[in-house]
Write an enzyme that holds these catalytic residues in place. Structure first.
Site, mmCIF file in Angstrom:
data_model
loop_
_atom_site.group_PDB
_atom_site.id
_atom_site.type_symbol
_atom_site.label_atom_id
_atom_site.label_comp_id
_atom_site.label_asym_id
_atom_site.label_seq_id
_atom_site.Cartn_x
_atom_site.Cartn_y
_atom_site.Cartn_z
ATOM 1 C CB CYS A 8 -45.549 24.698 2.923
ATOM 2 S SG CYS A 8 -46.285 22.668 3.348
ATOM 3 C CB CYS A 62 -50.258 18.796 0.419
ATOM 4 S SG CYS A 62 -51.736 19.654 0.032
ATOM 5 C CB CYS A 75 -52.651 24.801 5.096
ATOM 6 S SG CYS A 75 -52.336 25.655 3.370
ATOM 7 C CB CYS A 117 -59.602 30.432 -15.019
ATOM 8 S SG CYS A 117 -60.462 29.107 -15.587
#
Ligand code: SAH
Length: 454
Positions: free
Chosen positions: A75, A81, A162, A411
């Site tokens: 990317c 980013c 993206c 998580c």
């Protein structure tokens, strides 16, 4: 100030570890230095930029010996980013890194070095996996920009592509950026609290291909509605739903309270395994559908259901895990704190003709003790708490009523390890731990652990 390392020092160091946000860690006589852009095993030249009492930061000047796992990030906006943290690490090495980070907390915090932590279940194709994109729009030097926020800031990194989101989201992002000016629509400015378009949210149901586009605007009335709808329909032929969400608040929360349909249906339908889900503009829904199925299958395997059990799904969201479990259990009780999510759960149960799933809105730590007090009994308990882990009171309820099996979906490996230790001390045994990669290219890792009553 540290006495070993000083600001502006130029040092040659070896990187040993990788932090949660993707920075390499080198130690100088035990003093940790965080260096963005470096990888474990690398020998690097750095410039020390900041020193605190117990750790410091340094800037990478030169990589002397690169890691064998280093790759060129595909990317063009990585970094700066903030969407991805580890694109410069090969996917295989990302998975190993995630396993290591789970292993580490299971050893150190849960103090369970003998418990197996299996290799991370990863994706075959770790790109284009996100089914939801939330794209901020703004104007810089007279040009419309859109993309994603730079890490820990509200600065938009402008991009047209993206590669972890869908191609539909790319197309919408680019088309709107090109056409907004000629359509006469301005973008929202956080500072002045003016301008129309704030965010565009694109969701795609992977199983059915249905696409929803949500325009989040400052005001309800805007004259160019028809033109925008036409632009979106031309950009994504067959688009299922175009919605407008009104957010007139001075806030960085994306959605406001009112949502109206501009075109097509107000919901899209997706399925995970053989269960269907109705997704509306603001519904919570897992963002990686391929791996969600892997994760839920793992939870279901660990639950070892025969059809006779009564099961709790705590922190159930829109009931996704509950409905999976319900197919193999006598009854499933789901509890979740957001009332809207419970409404979605009930509707989804109905949509699938599942009658043995019961949902209640409330805090798991309040509702579950009440269920027990009412005389209900449960063989298996599944928990999937937010990052802060299970509430202490819920853990005490588990230890008091002792369901045979606990499946812990997490998580955040750190709070998982903390809670495993509490459950171990109260009479449970952790059998095994299975990490699943829900977020390739990022440093997040999801983990499922199986506990049984000793
Ligand atoms: N199991 C779901 C969602 C997990 S995310 C899925 O796989 O899709 C964690 C959920 O816990 C969120 O929906 C959040 O709203 C909810 N939550 C947070 N605190 C809670 C509490 N104290 N009691 C019940 N639910 C809670």
């Amino acid at each position: 100030m540290s006495y070993i390392v000083n600001k502006n020092d130029r040092l040659h160091v070896t990187v040993e570890d990788l932090t949660h946000d993707g920075a390499g860690v080198a130690k100088v006589d035990g003093y940790p230095l965080f260096i963005h852009g470096t990888l474990p095993g690398e020998e690097v030249e750095v410039h020390v930029t900041k020193t605190l009492k117990n750790y410091g930061f340094a800037k990478l000047l030169e990589i002397r010996t690169p890691s064998a796992d280093r790759i060129i990030p595909p990317c063009h906006v990585f970094p700066p980013c903030g969407g991805c943290q580890v694109q410069h690490l090969s996917y295989e090495a990302q998975l190993e890194q995630k396993r290591k980070s789970v292993r580490d907390v299971i050893d150190r915090i849960a103090k369970l070095p003998h418990v197996p932590v299996h290799p991370v279940k990863g994706m075959e194709d770790p790109w284009r996996y996100r089914n939801k994109s939330q794209i901020p729009f703004s104007t810089r030097d007279g040009q419309v920009i859109s993309g994603f926020y730079q890490s820990k800031t509200h600065k938009i990194v402008d991009t047209d592509v993206c590669i972890i989101q869908t191609e539909e989201a790319d197309a919408i992002m680019t088309a709107l950026k090109r056409e907004l000016h000629s359509l006469g629509i301005d973008t929202y400015d956080e500072k002045t609290h003016r301008g129309m378009l704030r965010h565009v949210v694109v969701r795609k149901a992977r199983a059915t291909g249905e696409v929803m586009v949500v325009l989040v605007t400052l005001k309800k009335k805007f004259q160019q509605k028809d033109a925008v709808v036409e632009l979106i329909r031309n950009t994504v032929p067959g688009v299922t739903s175009i919605m407008q969400n009104l957010n007139s608040n001075k806030t960085n929360v994306i959605f406001g309270n009112e949502t109206i349909c501009l075109y097509g249906k107000s919901v899209i339908i997706d399925s995970i395994g053989d269960i269907q889900f109705e997704i509306s503009a603001r519904s919570f829904y897992q963002v990686n559908p391929v791996q969600t199925e892997v994760l839920y299958k793992q939870a279901l395997d660990y639950a070892e259901l025969t059809g006779e059990e009564t099961v709790i799904d705590a922190y159930c969201g829109i009931g996704t895990i509950s409905l999976f479990l319900a197919q193999r259990a006598k009854e499933v009780y789901g509890v979740e704190i957001v009332p809207q999510a419970i409404e979605d759960a009930k509707r989804n149960a109905e949509l699938n003709g599942i009658a043995n799933a019961i949902f209640e809105a409330g805090a798991a730590e309040d509702v579950i003790p009440r269920w027990y007090a009412e005389g209900k009994r449960f063989e298996v308990l599944v928990v999937d708490p937010p990052r802060k882990g299970c509430d202490e009171k819920l853990l005490q309820t588990i230890l008091e009523y002792k369901p045979k099996r606990v499946v812990y979906v997490s998580c955040n490996p750190g709070t998982l390890a903390r809670d495993l230790r509490i459950l171990e001390d109260g009479g449970y045994e952790t059998k095994e731990v299975q990490p699943v990669d829900m977020f390739p290219q990022s440093s997040h890792v999801e983990t499922v652990a199986l506990l049984e009553l000793k």
